[in-house]
Scaffold this active site. Structure first.
Site, PDB file in Angstrom:
ATOM      1  N   CYS A 152      -1.575  50.133 -18.238  1.00 22.32           N
ATOM      2  CA  CYS A 152      -1.766  51.156 -19.268  1.00 22.32           C
ATOM      3  C   CYS A 152      -0.495  51.952 -19.568  1.00 22.32           C
ATOM      4  CB  CYS A 152      -2.950  52.042 -18.891  1.00 22.32           C
ATOM      5  SG  CYS A 152      -3.678  52.847 -20.321  1.00 22.32           S
TER       6      CYS A 152
ATOM      7  N   ARG B  21      -9.472  56.833 -29.567  1.00 19.48           N
ATOM      8  CA  ARG B  21      -9.063  56.169 -28.334  1.00 19.48           C
ATOM      9  C   ARG B  21      -9.902  54.907 -28.149  1.00 19.48           C
ATOM     10  NH1 ARG B  21      -5.697  58.895 -25.375  1.00 19.48           N
ATOM     11  NH2 ARG B  21      -6.098  57.682 -23.490  1.00 19.48           N
TER      12      ARG B  21
ATOM     13  N   HIS C  70      -7.851  49.111 -16.222  1.00 19.88           N
ATOM     14  CA  HIS C  70      -7.903  49.967 -15.029  1.00 19.88           C
ATOM     15  C   HIS C  70      -9.219  49.685 -14.307  1.00 19.88           C
ATOM     16  CE1 HIS C  70      -5.057  53.264 -16.298  1.00 19.88           C
ATOM     17  NE2 HIS C  70      -5.522  53.073 -17.496  1.00 19.88           N
TER      18      HIS C  70
HETATM   19  N1  GLN Z   1      -1.119  57.788 -22.687  1.00 23.17           N
HETATM   20  C1  GLN Z   1      -1.433  56.455 -22.941  1.00 23.17           C
HETATM   21  C2  GLN Z   1      -2.477  56.245 -24.025  1.00 23.17           C
HETATM   22  O1  GLN Z   1      -3.442  56.991 -24.129  1.00 23.17           O
HETATM   23  C3  GLN Z   1      -1.806  55.766 -21.633  1.00 23.17           C
HETATM   24  C4  GLN Z   1      -3.093  56.223 -21.040  1.00 23.17           C
HETATM   25  C5  GLN Z   1      -3.438  55.538 -19.761  1.00 23.17           C
HETATM   26  O2  GLN Z   1      -2.551  55.191 -18.954  1.00 23.17           O
HETATM   27  N2  GLN Z   1      -4.736  55.401 -19.498  1.00 23.17           N
HETATM   28  O3  GLN Z   1      -2.345  55.315 -24.764  1.00 23.17           O
END
Ligand code: GLN
Length: 242
Positions: free
Chosen positions: A95, A129, A190
Site C-alpha cells: 500500500c 477510497r 493488507h
Molecule cells: N495513503 C495511501 C492511500 O490512501 C496509502 C494508504 C495505505 O497504506 N493503506 O492511498
C-alpha cells in the site's frame, strides 16, 4: 556459525497499517518451522538502513502524512536502493510502501510526494477510497486474498501481481493489482497479506534464501487452516463486473 536470513522491517514506527506486522511474523515462523535461522532488523525512521546487510526488505502501509516523512528518508538513498534491487534484493511493499516505489504519489491537494523511482509507476489520490475485501488471480502463485483501503490510484508499466476477481486493485479500472518486477512485489493487499497467503510468503522466502546464498528447498508446511480461510473468503466474494 549458522548463517541467518536477515529480514529488514523498514520504518515500522510509521508504516504499520492493518496489521502489516503480521507479514514479518509469518515469514519468521515459516522459517523457524523449517529450522532455518532468521534475524529481523527493525529500522525506525531516522536510522540509516544498511541495504547490503539484508536479504529481504519489507515496507508496510501508512497514511499520507507518514508517507511524506518516509518518502524523504527513502529518497536520500535512491542510488543505493537502485543498485540493491538491480542486484536482486527481494522487496515486499504494501500500500503506502508500494506507492513510494514509483515516481510520485500525488496527494489530494495536488502536492507530489517523490518516490524511490525503482518502478515506472505513479499514483494519484482520488475519491472515493477503494475499500474492502479483495481477491486476485496470479500467474504461478494461485489466488491471493486480503483487504484494501487506499485513496491512491496506481498505474504502472510492469507485470501486475495479479488480476482482480473481487475488489478494486491498483486503480479500480484496469483490474490489475500490484506489481512484480525484478524481485520486487508491491501490492495494496493488507490484512495482513502473508498469513492468508502462505504461497506468497514462501515465494518471498525462496527469493531471499537464494539472494543470501542459503539453501532454498523449502519443504511444504501444513497449511490447511490458511487454505480454509481462503476458501471461506472466496465463497463470499462479490465478483467485479467484466
Ligand atoms: N495513503 C495511501 C492511500 O490512501 C496509502 C494508504 C495505505 O497504506 N493503506 O492511498
Amino acid at each position: 556459525m549458522t548463517q541467518s536470513l536477515r529480514i529488514a522491517h523498514l520504518y515500522p514506527d510509521l508504516l504499520n497499517l492493518y496489521a502489516d506486522k503480521g507479514n514479518i511474523l509469518t515469514l519468521v515462523r515459516r522459517l523457524e518451522w523449517r529450522g532455518i535461522s532468521v534475524e529481523v532488523i527493525s529500522v525506525p525512521n531516522g536510522e540509516e538502513p544498511r541495504l547490503e546487510d539484508y536479504h529481504l526488505v519489507l515496507l508496510g502501509g501508512g497514511s499520507d502524512r507518514e508517507q511524506e516523512l518516509v518518502g524523504r528518508t527513502l529518497r536520500a538513498r535512491q542510488s543505493e536502493w537502485q543498485a540493491a534491487v538491480q542486484a536482486g534484493l527481494p522487496l515486499l511493499a504494501v500500500c503506502g510502501g508500494y506507492q513510494l516505489l514509483g515516481q510520485f504519489y500525488q496527494l489530494p491537494d495536488g502536492t507530489k510526494v517523490p518516490g524511490l523511482e525503482l518502478l515506472d509507476l505513479e499514483t494519484i489520490a482520488g475519491s472515493p477510497r477503494l475499500i474492502g475485501n479483495i481477491a486476485i488471480d496470479t500467474v504461478g502463485l494461485g489466488t491471493i486474498v486480503g483487504f484494501e483501503n487506499h485513496g491512491g490510484r496506481t498505474t504502472h508499466r510492469h507485470q501486475p501481481l495479479g488480476t482482480v476477481v473481487s475488489g478494486h486493485g491498483n486503480n479500480g479500472t484496469d483490474r490489475d493489482e500490484g506489481v512484480r518486477h525484478l524481485h520486487i512485489v508491491g501490492t495494496y493487499i493488507h490484512g495482513p497479506l502473508l498469513p492468508k497467503n502462505p504461497q506468497l510468503a514462501d515465494y518471498m522466502l525462496k527469493l531471499a534464501l537464494e539472494y543470501a546464498g542459503m539453501r532454498f528447498d523449502l519443504e511444504p508446511l501444513e497449511d490447511s487452516l490458511e487454505r480454509a480461510a481462503q476458501d471461506a473468503f472466496l465463497a463470499r466474494r462479490i465478483p467485479v463486473r467484466a
